[in-house]
Design an enzyme around this catalytic site. Sequence first.
Site, PDB file in Angstrom:
ATOM      1  N   LYS A   1     -20.366 -31.918  29.294  1.00 46.71           N
ATOM      2  CA  LYS A   1     -21.520 -31.957  28.388  1.00 46.71           C
ATOM      3  C   LYS A   1     -21.850 -33.406  28.005  1.00 46.71           C
ATOM      4  O   LYS A   1     -21.053 -34.322  28.264  1.00 46.71           O
ATOM      5  CB  LYS A   1     -21.199 -31.119  27.140  1.00 46.71           C
ATOM      6  CG  LYS A   1     -20.965 -29.633  27.444  1.00 46.71           C
ATOM      7  CD  LYS A   1     -20.661 -28.857  26.169  1.00 46.71           C
ATOM      8  CE  LYS A   1     -20.454 -27.369  26.478  1.00 46.71           C
ATOM      9  NZ  LYS A   1     -20.224 -26.580  25.247  1.00 46.71           N
TER      10      LYS A   1
ATOM     11  N   TYR B   1     -27.763 -19.855  28.196  1.00 40.23           N
ATOM     12  CA  TYR B   1     -27.266 -19.428  26.886  1.00 40.23           C
ATOM     13  C   TYR B   1     -28.021 -18.207  26.361  1.00 40.23           C
ATOM     14  O   TYR B   1     -28.144 -18.040  25.142  1.00 40.23           O
ATOM     15  CB  TYR B   1     -27.352 -20.592  25.892  1.00 40.23           C
ATOM     16  CG  TYR B   1     -26.347 -21.705  26.144  1.00 40.23           C
ATOM     17  CD1 TYR B   1     -24.985 -21.434  26.265  1.00 40.23           C
ATOM     18  CD2 TYR B   1     -26.758 -23.038  26.241  1.00 40.23           C
ATOM     19  CE1 TYR B   1     -24.058 -22.447  26.498  1.00 40.23           C
ATOM     20  CE2 TYR B   1     -25.829 -24.062  26.460  1.00 40.23           C
ATOM     21  CZ  TYR B   1     -24.480 -23.754  26.591  1.00 40.23           C
ATOM     22  OH  TYR B   1     -23.567 -24.762  26.805  1.00 40.23           O
TER      23      TYR B   1
ATOM     24  N   ASN C   1     -17.990 -29.913  22.237  1.00 39.23           N
ATOM     25  CA  ASN C   1     -16.650 -29.603  22.747  1.00 39.23           C
ATOM     26  C   ASN C   1     -16.466 -29.998  24.203  1.00 39.23           C
ATOM     27  O   ASN C   1     -15.675 -29.405  24.935  1.00 39.23           O
ATOM     28  CB  ASN C   1     -16.311 -28.127  22.496  1.00 39.23           C
ATOM     29  CG  ASN C   1     -17.310 -27.191  23.116  1.00 39.23           C
ATOM     30  OD1 ASN C   1     -18.221 -27.632  23.835  1.00 39.23           O
ATOM     31  ND2 ASN C   1     -17.156 -25.911  22.891  1.00 39.23           N
TER      32      ASN C   1
ATOM     33  N   HIS D   1     -18.095 -27.186  29.515  1.00 37.14           N
ATOM     34  CA  HIS D   1     -18.383 -25.764  29.635  1.00 37.14           C
ATOM     35  C   HIS D   1     -17.624 -25.236  30.842  1.00 37.14           C
ATOM     36  O   HIS D   1     -17.545 -25.910  31.866  1.00 37.14           O
ATOM     37  CB  HIS D   1     -19.887 -25.535  29.851  1.00 37.14           C
ATOM     38  CG  HIS D   1     -20.195 -24.155  30.350  1.00 37.14           C
ATOM     39  ND1 HIS D   1     -20.439 -23.102  29.502  1.00 37.14           N
ATOM     40  CD2 HIS D   1     -20.245 -23.653  31.608  1.00 37.14           C
ATOM     41  CE1 HIS D   1     -20.650 -22.006  30.228  1.00 37.14           C
ATOM     42  NE2 HIS D   1     -20.539 -22.320  31.498  1.00 37.14           N
TER      43      HIS D   1
ATOM     44  N   GLU E   1     -24.411 -18.748  37.007  1.00 36.59           N
ATOM     45  CA  GLU E   1     -24.563 -20.172  36.678  1.00 36.59           C
ATOM     46  C   GLU E   1     -24.700 -21.024  37.929  1.00 36.59           C
ATOM     47  O   GLU E   1     -25.491 -21.974  37.970  1.00 36.59           O
ATOM     48  CB  GLU E   1     -23.357 -20.630  35.850  1.00 36.59           C
ATOM     49  CG  GLU E   1     -23.314 -20.011  34.463  1.00 36.59           C
ATOM     50  CD  GLU E   1     -22.001 -20.244  33.730  1.00 36.59           C
ATOM     51  OE1 GLU E   1     -21.866 -19.770  32.595  1.00 36.59           O
ATOM     52  OE2 GLU E   1     -21.089 -20.881  34.297  1.00 36.59           O
TER      53      GLU E   1
END
Length: 156
Positions: free
Chosen positions: A9, A49, A112, A115, A126
């Site tokens: 990310k 998402y 965080n 992913h 994905e």
Amino acid sequence: MQRSVVLVKPDGLQRGLIGEIVTRFERKGLKLVALKMTKLSHEVLDEWYAHHKEKPFFTGLKAFMMQTPIVAMVWEGLDAADTIRKLVGVTKGRAAEAGSIRGDFAMSQSNNLIHASDSVENAEKELKLLFGKDEIFSYESGVDCLVYSNEERGQK
Ligand code: CMP
């Protein structure tokens, strides 16, 4: 063999953790079959998402994921999805187990670092959202015979 999608990310990119993250998966014995830097669009993030659409953090999450390019990878291995989730750690960085990527480098629940696909089904979804067929490679790795037993390599 299973395939699983990993994104570094924007916070992982900016904190210079791409090499560290790739190294951890390589050392584990997973095989890298796709890798690219890309910017995520509103359309891709809405799909990615979709299960978080009603959550209060959805808009902020999308904005965060669009701050900079991200690095997208596909890793292959036996039980790759579960194995990678263990290496990554739980969502909230400060609660993640020491030794996991989030446990060692993250504090936040939103920022965080990384992913990882949460199931084989989502990995395939994905993968199609981010990669063309010609961007995913299939090749014999010289270390497959050391990483797996003959029986396990037969489970392809
Ligand atoms: P990940 O598990 O990769 O996918 C969903 C993401 O939503 C998650 O990482 C975090 O980046 C983000 N997220 C999950 N829960 C929260 C929360 N409570 N507040 C803000 N962001 C969150």
